[in-house]
Write an enzyme that holds these catalytic residues in place. Structure first.
Site, PDB file in Angstrom:
ATOM      1  N   CYS A   1       4.504  -9.755  -2.308  1.00  0.00           N
ATOM      2  CA  CYS A   1       5.195  -8.537  -2.389  1.00  0.00           C
ATOM      3  C   CYS A   1       5.022  -7.877  -3.849  1.00  0.00           C
ATOM      4  O   CYS A   1       5.105  -8.375  -4.831  1.00  0.00           O
ATOM      5  CB  CYS A   1       6.749  -8.868  -2.340  1.00  0.00           C
ATOM      6  SG  CYS A   1       8.029  -7.476  -2.591  1.00  0.00           S
TER       7      CYS A   1
ATOM      8  N   CYS B   1       7.864  -7.795  -6.217  1.00  0.00           N
ATOM      9  CA  CYS B   1       8.155  -8.994  -6.844  1.00  0.00           C
ATOM     10  C   CYS B   1       7.384  -9.223  -7.907  1.00  0.00           C
ATOM     11  O   CYS B   1       7.553  -9.725  -8.991  1.00  0.00           O
ATOM     12  CB  CYS B   1       7.963 -10.459  -5.697  1.00  0.00           C
ATOM     13  SG  CYS B   1       9.013 -10.129  -4.371  1.00  0.00           S
TER      14      CYS B   1
END
Length: 466
Positions: free
Chosen positions: A386, A389
């Site tokens: 991600c 993230c």
């Protein structure tokens, strides 16, 4: 018809219209069939030639003044069938080509049977590149009925700036009515955006593309985690069909696939191109009003789209072909993405420092069951693939180092793959990353609701609860 033309000589176009029926469309549309050369007082009738021009949408020009006086010749005539060509090889040949060179190649190859898909954002760069080629070009856009007022005003500004008429495609009124009456105006917040996008965007796009042999998009590799990192500059469209119907009947061009977002903006500023006023309000990726919001410093541009869903599924369906087959098969019922069932990924892990605790499934289950903890815990639920993230990694690592020895434990739990269902059910996982604070004297964790993931904001959250 939104047939945008640009060149450098002093001539003009006049068009005669005629209808053509097609098995893939239930409406008739006009074609450019006649060009008038102003300076020579001669008329060239092209209607007797085989011409496959089929506009995306049947809309008349506003007036002749909207069309630059420069266009004197028709775009290259396109044969009945696409020539057999290895587009994978062509993509390799054009891998290091400039967007202008790729755009020129696309327009030269497909003439009137290609059109630019314009979303009303920074992809206005595509129109600028098309103008710079000096070749005729067409532009279409999907009006979902839920765009921002600023986007509609921007459409008008672009039409006037380039002297074109954008060909708008609209959703089927009966389908929209059925969706809203049965599920309400904001059902996508509860069960995912895919159904609404399918009605308002994907199906209108499908109708538009059935009148073309190729289309041009503003996709970039740096735009979306997990879905656009391997976008080629040209490809056979893996999802949609073109004018001739069937698999392989449509070619998709992505001239800015290899361009960084910052370079797109440098180009727009250098060319003094009009831009959507939403960009000055913090919007980067712009879609429908209910599903788009500004992003904060340090956030990825696509985090402003469908923010309640997982980063890996942030495609509305227009570019569904970007999703890998295994990923597509793992999409759950509400359209949110899931990682591979075995939790495997090629992306290396993140948040790797000694002061940050790595929790296993058993570890976080034990932590969640405790009602009286020795110290509070801050835990990020993440997926290493991600990009959102990844974007907060530095701030979270810095926070862990600051809190070392302070009585607050900082931890991470990888919540994709096989752990995702548990995290959604028990840990309030909505999208990645999700940050939870486990107080000392309460078993129920408190979810960090803000999108601000800098050190100071996270520290303020902790200090307010411990």
């Amino acid at each position: 018809m939104a047939f945008a033309v640009t060149s450098s000589s002093s001539t003009a176009i006049s068009g005669s219209s005629f209808s053509r029926s097609s098995s893939s469309s239930d409406f008739k549309v006009p074609k450019i069939g006649l060009f008038r050369l102003v300076d020579r007082h001669a008329t060239v009738n092209l209607s007797q030639k085989r011409c496959a021009v089929k506009p995306v949408n049947a809309e008349p020009k506003r007036n002749d003044s909207m069309v630059p006086l420069a266009a004197t010749i028709a775009a290259p005539e396109v044969s009945e069938k696409l020539e057999a060509e290895d587009y994978e090889q062509l993509a390799k040949e054009l891998e290091n080509a400039s967007p202008l060179e790729i755009m020129d190649k696309a327009l030269e190859k497909f003439g009137n049977d290609i059109a630019i898909a314009f979303s009303g954002a920074e992809d206005v760069a595509l129109i600028e590149y098309a103008k710079l080629t000096g070749k005729p070009f067409r532009v279409f856009s999907l009006d979902t009925g839920r765009l921002n007022p600023e986007t509609y005003r921007f459409f008008d500004e672009v039409e006037k700036h380039y002297g074109i008429r954008i060909e708008y495609m609209f959703p089927d009124a009966v389908e929209v009515q059925a969706l809203v009456r049965s599920k309400g105006l904001f059902s996508f917040y509860e069960d995912g955006h895919q159904e609404c996008c399918r009605v308002r965007k994907v199906r209108p796009l499908r109708r538009a593309l059935r009148g073309l042999r190729a289309w041009i998009t503003g996709q970039r590799k740096d735009q979306s985690p997990g879905t656009r990192s391997e976008v080629p500059v040209v490809q056979v469209d893996p999802v949609f069909e073109g004018l001739d119907g069937g698999v392989g009947s449509l070619v998709k061009w992505n001239p800015v696939a290899n361009v960084d977002g910052k370079d797109i903006w440098n180009f727009l500023r250098a060319m003094n191109v009009p831009i959507n006023s939403l960009h000055s309000q913090g919007y980067v990726s712009i879609g429908c009003e209910p599903c788009t919001r500004p992003v904060l410093p340090g956030q990825h541009e696509r985090e402003g789209r469908w923010w309640w869903e997982d980063a890996k599924a942030k495609e509305c369906g227009l570019h569904k072909g970007n999703l890998k087959q295994d990923t597509t098969a793992q999409l759950n019922g509400n359209g949110n993405g899931a990682a591979l069932s075995d939790g495997s990924a090629t992306q290396s892990d993140i948040f790797n420092i000694q002061s940050l605790v790595t929790l296993s499934r058993a570890g976080i289950e034990n932590l969640a069951r405790l009602e009286n903890r020795k110290e509070p815990w801050l835990v990020v639920l993440y997926a290493p693939w991600c990009r959102f993230c990844q974007a907060m990694e530095d701030s979270y690592v810095e926070l862990a180092e600051k809190l070392a020895g302070s009585g607050v434990k900082v931890a991470k739990f990888r919540a994709d793959g096989e752990q995702k269902e548990y995290a959604q059910r028990e840990l309030q996982l909505g999208s990645f990353p999700t940050i939870l604070f486990f107080p000392k004297h309460s078993s129920k964790p408190i979810k960090y609701a803000s999108e601000k993931r800098d050190v100071d904001s996270l520290m303020a959250f902790i200090n307010a609860l411990r």
